[in-house]
Structures are given as structure tokens and as C-alpha cells.
Design a protein around this motif. Structure first.
Motif, PDB file in Angstrom:
ATOM      1  N   ILE A  82       0.887  -1.049  -0.130  1.00  0.00           N
ATOM      2  CA  ILE A  82       0.135   0.109  -0.037  1.00  0.00           C
ATOM      3  C   ILE A  82       0.847   1.386  -0.004  1.00  0.00           C
ATOM      4  CG2 ILE A  82      -1.661   1.494   1.453  1.00  0.00           C
ATOM      5  CD1 ILE A  82      -3.150  -0.949   0.209  1.00  0.00           C
ATOM      6  N   THR A  83       0.752   2.070  -0.952  1.00  0.00           N
ATOM      7  CA  THR A  83       1.465   3.302  -1.131  1.00  0.00           C
ATOM      8  C   THR A  83       0.525   4.490  -0.907  1.00  0.00           C
ATOM      9  OG1 THR A  83       3.312   2.417  -2.541  1.00  0.00           O
ATOM     10  CG2 THR A  83       3.083   4.724  -2.364  1.00  0.00           C
ATOM     11  N   ILE A  84       0.837   5.380   0.114  1.00  0.00           N
ATOM     12  CA  ILE A  84      -0.178   6.433   0.205  1.00  0.00           C
ATOM     13  C   ILE A  84       0.643   7.737   0.163  1.00  0.00           C
ATOM     14  CG2 ILE A  84      -1.589   7.759   1.802  1.00  0.00           C
ATOM     15  CD1 ILE A  84      -1.567   4.724   3.519  1.00  0.00           C
ATOM     16  N   GLN A  85       0.089   8.609  -0.853  1.00  0.00           N
ATOM     17  CA  GLN A  85       0.735   9.834  -1.104  1.00  0.00           C
ATOM     18  C   GLN A  85       0.055  10.725  -0.236  1.00  0.00           C
ATOM     19  OE1 GLN A  85       0.707  11.246  -5.334  1.00  0.00           O
ATOM     20  NE2 GLN A  85       0.845  13.327  -4.641  1.00  0.00           N
ATOM     21  N   ILE A  86       1.227  11.691   0.319  1.00  0.00           N
ATOM     22  CA  ILE A  86       0.711  12.804   1.488  1.00  0.00           C
ATOM     23  C   ILE A  86       0.613  14.041   0.646  1.00  0.00           C
ATOM     24  CG2 ILE A  86       1.373  13.861   3.656  1.00  0.00           C
ATOM     25  CD1 ILE A  86       1.175  10.887   3.705  1.00  0.00           C
ATOM     26  N   PRO A  87      -0.818  14.561   0.883  1.00  0.00           N
ATOM     27  CA  PRO A  87      -0.667  15.864   0.373  1.00  0.00           C
ATOM     28  C   PRO A  87       0.064  17.093   0.494  1.00  0.00           C
ATOM     29  CG  PRO A  87      -2.358  15.588   1.900  1.00  0.00           C
ATOM     30  CD  PRO A  87      -1.824  14.116   1.628  1.00  0.00           C
ATOM     31  N   PRO A  88       0.177  17.847  -0.160  1.00  0.00           N
ATOM     32  CA  PRO A  88       1.400  18.968   0.248  1.00  0.00           C
ATOM     33  C   PRO A  88       0.996  19.763   1.109  1.00  0.00           C
ATOM     34  CG  PRO A  88       0.183  19.651  -1.945  1.00  0.00           C
ATOM     35  CD  PRO A  88      -0.212  18.151  -1.649  1.00  0.00           C
ATOM     36  N   GLN A  89      -0.002  19.824   1.530  1.00  0.00           N
ATOM     37  CA  GLN A  89      -0.517  20.742   2.866  1.00  0.00           C
ATOM     38  C   GLN A  89       0.135  20.142   4.172  1.00  0.00           C
ATOM     39  OE1 GLN A  89      -2.804  19.708   0.677  1.00  0.00           O
ATOM     40  NE2 GLN A  89      -4.267  21.084  -0.082  1.00  0.00           N
ATOM     41  N   VAL A 149       0.039  12.776  11.835  1.00  0.00           N
ATOM     42  CA  VAL A 149       0.291  14.085  11.211  1.00  0.00           C
ATOM     43  C   VAL A 149      -0.304  15.151  12.025  1.00  0.00           C
ATOM     44  CG1 VAL A 149      -0.159  12.721   8.958  1.00  0.00           C
ATOM     45  CG2 VAL A 149      -2.143  14.077  10.057  1.00  0.00           C
ATOM     46  N   GLN A 150       0.282  16.321  11.390  1.00  0.00           N
ATOM     47  CA  GLN A 150      -0.162  17.434  11.746  1.00  0.00           C
ATOM     48  C   GLN A 150      -1.097  18.397  10.836  1.00  0.00           C
ATOM     49  OE1 GLN A 150       2.369  20.625  13.727  1.00  0.00           O
ATOM     50  NE2 GLN A 150       0.871  21.783  14.129  1.00  0.00           N
ATOM     51  N   LEU A 151      -2.246  18.667  11.042  1.00  0.00           N
ATOM     52  CA  LEU A 151      -3.414  19.076   9.857  1.00  0.00           C
ATOM     53  C   LEU A 151      -2.974  20.560   9.773  1.00  0.00           C
ATOM     54  CD1 LEU A 151      -6.630  17.590  11.359  1.00  0.00           C
ATOM     55  CD2 LEU A 151      -4.997  16.529   9.533  1.00  0.00           C
ATOM     56  N   PRO A 152      -3.132  20.999   8.289  1.00  0.00           N
ATOM     57  CA  PRO A 152      -3.095  22.519   8.069  1.00  0.00           C
ATOM     58  C   PRO A 152      -3.680  23.393   8.905  1.00  0.00           C
ATOM     59  CG  PRO A 152      -4.138  21.299   6.593  1.00  0.00           C
ATOM     60  CD  PRO A 152      -3.744  20.170   7.271  1.00  0.00           C
ATOM     61  N   LEU A 159      -8.209  17.330   2.297  1.00  0.00           N
ATOM     62  CA  LEU A 159      -6.919  16.579   2.204  1.00  0.00           C
ATOM     63  C   LEU A 159      -7.185  15.388   1.494  1.00  0.00           C
ATOM     64  CD1 LEU A 159      -5.679  17.183   5.665  1.00  0.00           C
ATOM     65  CD2 LEU A 159      -5.088  18.322   3.795  1.00  0.00           C
ATOM     66  N   VAL A 160      -6.544  15.134   0.186  1.00  0.00           N
ATOM     67  CA  VAL A 160      -6.670  13.961  -0.515  1.00  0.00           C
ATOM     68  C   VAL A 160      -5.289  13.290  -0.566  1.00  0.00           C
ATOM     69  CG1 VAL A 160      -7.334  13.232  -2.894  1.00  0.00           C
ATOM     70  CG2 VAL A 160      -8.246  15.358  -1.973  1.00  0.00           C
ATOM     71  N   PHE A 161      -5.555  11.718  -0.235  1.00  0.00           N
ATOM     72  CA  PHE A 161      -4.481  10.896  -0.083  1.00  0.00           C
ATOM     73  C   PHE A 161      -4.480   9.989  -1.413  1.00  0.00           C
ATOM     74  CE2 PHE A 161      -5.565  12.638   3.884  1.00  0.00           C
ATOM     75  CZ  PHE A 161      -4.115  12.871   4.604  1.00  0.00           C
ATOM     76  N   PRO A 162      -4.099  10.051  -2.325  1.00  0.00           N
ATOM     77  CA  PRO A 162      -4.015   9.300  -3.572  1.00  0.00           C
ATOM     78  C   PRO A 162      -3.402   7.997  -3.050  1.00  0.00           C
ATOM     79  CG  PRO A 162      -3.650  11.341  -4.399  1.00  0.00           C
ATOM     80  CD  PRO A 162      -3.858  11.536  -2.950  1.00  0.00           C
ATOM     81  N   THR A 163      -3.938   6.942  -3.240  1.00  0.00           N
ATOM     82  CA  THR A 163      -3.248   5.577  -2.522  1.00  0.00           C
ATOM     83  C   THR A 163      -3.277   4.548  -3.848  1.00  0.00           C
ATOM     84  OG1 THR A 163      -4.204   6.041  -0.435  1.00  0.00           O
ATOM     85  CG2 THR A 163      -3.765   3.810  -1.027  1.00  0.00           C
ATOM     86  N   ILE A 164      -2.090   3.882  -3.886  1.00  0.00           N
ATOM     87  CA  ILE A 164      -1.925   2.599  -4.716  1.00  0.00           C
ATOM     88  C   ILE A 164      -1.921   1.147  -4.039  1.00  0.00           C
ATOM     89  CG2 ILE A 164      -0.544   1.614  -6.632  1.00  0.00           C
ATOM     90  CD1 ILE A 164      -1.625   4.441  -7.541  1.00  0.00           C
ATOM     91  N   GLN A 165      -2.884   0.428  -4.165  1.00  0.00           N
ATOM     92  CA  GLN A 165      -2.767  -0.878  -3.648  1.00  0.00           C
ATOM     93  C   GLN A 165      -2.495  -1.962  -4.535  1.00  0.00           C
ATOM     94  OE1 GLN A 165      -6.993  -2.007  -2.823  1.00  0.00           O
ATOM     95  NE2 GLN A 165      -6.210  -3.957  -1.773  1.00  0.00           N
ATOM     96  N   THR A 166      -1.230  -2.536  -4.547  1.00  0.00           N
ATOM     97  CA  THR A 166      -0.615  -3.466  -5.185  1.00  0.00           C
ATOM     98  C   THR A 166      -0.815  -4.729  -4.723  1.00  0.00           C
ATOM     99  OG1 THR A 166       1.342  -1.894  -5.862  1.00  0.00           O
ATOM    100  CG2 THR A 166       1.640  -4.200  -6.083  1.00  0.00           C
ATOM    101  N   CYS A 167      -1.329  -5.835  -5.751  1.00  0.00           N
ATOM    102  CA  CYS A 167      -1.634  -7.087  -4.924  1.00  0.00           C
ATOM    103  C   CYS A 167      -0.666  -8.092  -5.825  1.00  0.00           C
ATOM    104  CB  CYS A 167      -3.151  -7.406  -5.335  1.00  0.00           C
ATOM    105  SG  CYS A 167      -4.262  -6.323  -4.526  1.00  0.00           S
ATOM    106  N   GLU A 168      -0.859  -9.590  -5.502  1.00  0.00           N
ATOM    107  CA  GLU A 168      -0.096 -10.531  -6.223  1.00  0.00           C
ATOM    108  C   GLU A 168      -0.290 -10.397  -7.682  1.00  0.00           C
ATOM    109  OE1 GLU A 168      -0.875 -13.949  -4.092  1.00  0.00           O
ATOM    110  OE2 GLU A 168       0.671 -13.713  -2.708  1.00  0.00           O
ATOM    111  N   ALA A 236      -8.465  24.945  -3.801  1.00  0.00           N
ATOM    112  CA  ALA A 236      -8.557  24.461  -5.126  1.00  0.00           C
ATOM    113  C   ALA A 236      -7.312  23.917  -5.820  1.00  0.00           C
ATOM    114  CB  ALA A 236      -8.881  25.591  -6.190  1.00  0.00           C
ATOM    115  N   VAL A 237      -6.107  24.884  -5.232  1.00  0.00           N
ATOM    116  CA  VAL A 237      -4.730  24.415  -5.587  1.00  0.00           C
ATOM    117  C   VAL A 237      -4.424  23.126  -5.201  1.00  0.00           C
ATOM    118  CG1 VAL A 237      -2.095  25.089  -5.689  1.00  0.00           C
ATOM    119  CG2 VAL A 237      -3.681  26.805  -6.016  1.00  0.00           C
ATOM    120  N   GLY A 238      -4.986  22.778  -3.821  1.00  0.00           N
ATOM    121  CA  GLY A 238      -4.412  21.621  -3.181  1.00  0.00           C
ATOM    122  C   GLY A 238      -5.260  20.448  -3.702  1.00  0.00           C
TER     123      GLY A 238
END
Length: 256
Positions: A82-89, A149-152, A159-168, A236-238
């Protein structure tokens, strides 16, 4: 023949054969109830299958523990990563270690540097966190991954966390973001997300518990002009940055 059919219809409605009408009514009611159940299940199942995030608090500026829940594989294939991207904020991230999962962090340079609420200059931040395992999570079993985390500071920030779920076999890219007027339930692979709420006096920077479900759905309408205008622009930018980042994360995962 048509008259006989009409007569039969009148007999069924008014005469002796009319006793069959309640049977059809019962069958119609049963069919309607079955359709309702199927409809409810149809809407509930996809929602429960999503990769979701539950914050311990959504209060602006607070320290929060985010729980990312995974309850299924890619189709029927067990989950290996599981790879979780952290928003820039978010500039402060501490993942929780678990017994079966290896945790790695990918950092990036903050340019220009920012200053956190404690006056510390931030020049590096965690851009993504990956949990990987040699003991795959079987389909139909649930796992929870935690990030502190510390919230903005800005209320109303999504806050959006795009996540990639990799399987076998295969992977699922949870990177879709609802656009204006679009219901998140319409998305096939929605990215985990929540909205930062207004700070509460006496709990700013220190709240770590709370009802995430009630605060997450709280909406605040900003007054026109002033700092709220800047907040909307930052929001909007975030969101746009999160969408672009999610696509980049997916491309990076496909190349590797």
C-alpha cells in the motif's frame, strides 16, 4: 376475444376470480422488497470496499492519527503493498510500525521552505509512505495503516491521499477525486480524503481524539473576501495538486 379478455379482467377485479388479485399484490410487494434490498446492498457494498481514511480529529492545526483501512484485495488477489501519497498541505508525518509490514518513506524538498506553527523551518517533507509485506493480506480480510500528522491551519482544506494498492496479481489506483457537484459514490476508485474543520478554543494543535464522522461532514461557508478567499484558492490548488500527484504516483508505480 378482446371482449372475453376484458370480461375476464372485470371478473378478476369484481367477481369470484378476484381473489387472485391479492396474490399478485403480495408478489409485487415481495418483488419490490427484494429490489429494495438489492438496491441497498448494491450501494453499500462498493462503499464498504473502498480504501478509506478515518482521522482521529479534523480540527485545523491539530495533531491527528489517520487510519487507512483496506478490506479487500485487487479482485480476489491478496494485497502485498500500500503506497499512500501525502498531500502537500501536510509537512509532518510519522507512520506507525506494524509486525507484518515493512514501512518506507519517500521524501521531497519543500521549495520554497515553509515555517510550521512552532516556528520550525521545513525544507524536507514526507511525500509518500509505503507499507509492504511478505505475508500478503488475503482478500476479504481487513488491515489498518496509521499515520500521525499535523493538519494544516486553514479550515475547509480538503486533504486528498491518492493510494496505490498493489496485489499479487494487478493493482488498484485509488486516485479519483469528485469534481464540483459530483457525488463521491459515483467514483469507482475514489481517493481517501476528508475536510479540515474549524479549530476549537483550547484544543488547537493538541486535539488527537474526536468524532471523525461528525466533524468530517461539517461544512462552513466562508464570507467573501479576506482570508477566506485565500483559503478557497489554497483549497482549489491543493485538490488539483493531489489529482496531478495521484496520476504521477500511478505512472511511477507502473514504471516500477
Amino acid at each position: 376475444m378482446r371482449r372475453n379478455d376484458s370480461g375476464s379482467a372485470r371478473i378478476q377485479a369484481d367477481g369470484r376470480e378476484g381473489r387472485a388479485a391479492p396474490v399478485w399484490s403480495r408478489r409485487a410487494a415481495q418483488a419490490g422488497a427484494a429490489a429494495l434490498i438489492v438496491g441497498v446492498v448494491g450501494f453499500a457494498s462498493p462503499a464498504s470496499a473502498h480504501v478509506t481514511v478515518t482521522p482521529s480529529t479534523t480540527t485545523a492545526g491539530a495533531h491527528a492519527v489517520l487510519q487507512f483501512s483496506v478490506g479487500h484485495g485487487c479482485g480476489n488477489s491478496p494485497t502485498t503493498k500500500i503506497t499512500i501519497q501525502i498531500p502537500p498541505q501536510i509537512t509532518s508525518v510519522t507512520p506507525t510500525r506494524t509486525a507484518l509490514w515493512k514501512v518506507t518513506k519517500q521524501t521531497e524538498t519543500v521549495d520554497p521552505p515553509v515555517v510550521d506553527p512552532h516556528g520550525n523551518k521545513i525544507v524536507q517533507r514526507v511525500a509518500s509512505v509505503t507499507f509492504s509485506t511478505e505475508t500478503p493480506l488475503p482478500d476479504g480480510y481487513r488491515e489498518v495503516f496509521e499515520l500521525s500528522v499535523q493538519l494544516p491551519e486553514a479550515k475547509g482544506t480538503k486533504l486528498v491521499f491518492p493510494t496505490i494498492q498493489t496485489c499479487e496479481q494487478g493493482e488498484s489506483a485509488w486516485i479519483e477525486v469528485a469534481q464540483d457537484g459530483q457525488n463521491v459514490d459515483q467514483l469507482e476508485l475514489p481517493a481517501p480524503s476528508f475536510v479540515v474543520s474549524e479549530p476549537v478554543d483550547g484544543t488547537h494543535h493538541h486535539t488527537t481524539t474526536g468524532d471523525a464522522h461528525s466533524t468530517e461532514t461539517t461544512a462552513t461557508t466562508p464570507a467573501p473576501g479576506g482570508s477566506d478567499t485565500l483559503t478557497l484558492a489554497a483549497l482549489a490548488v491543493g485538490v488539483l495538486g493531489s489529482v496531478a500527484g495521484g496520476a504521477a504516483l500511478l505512472q511511477q508505480r507502473r514504471r516500477t
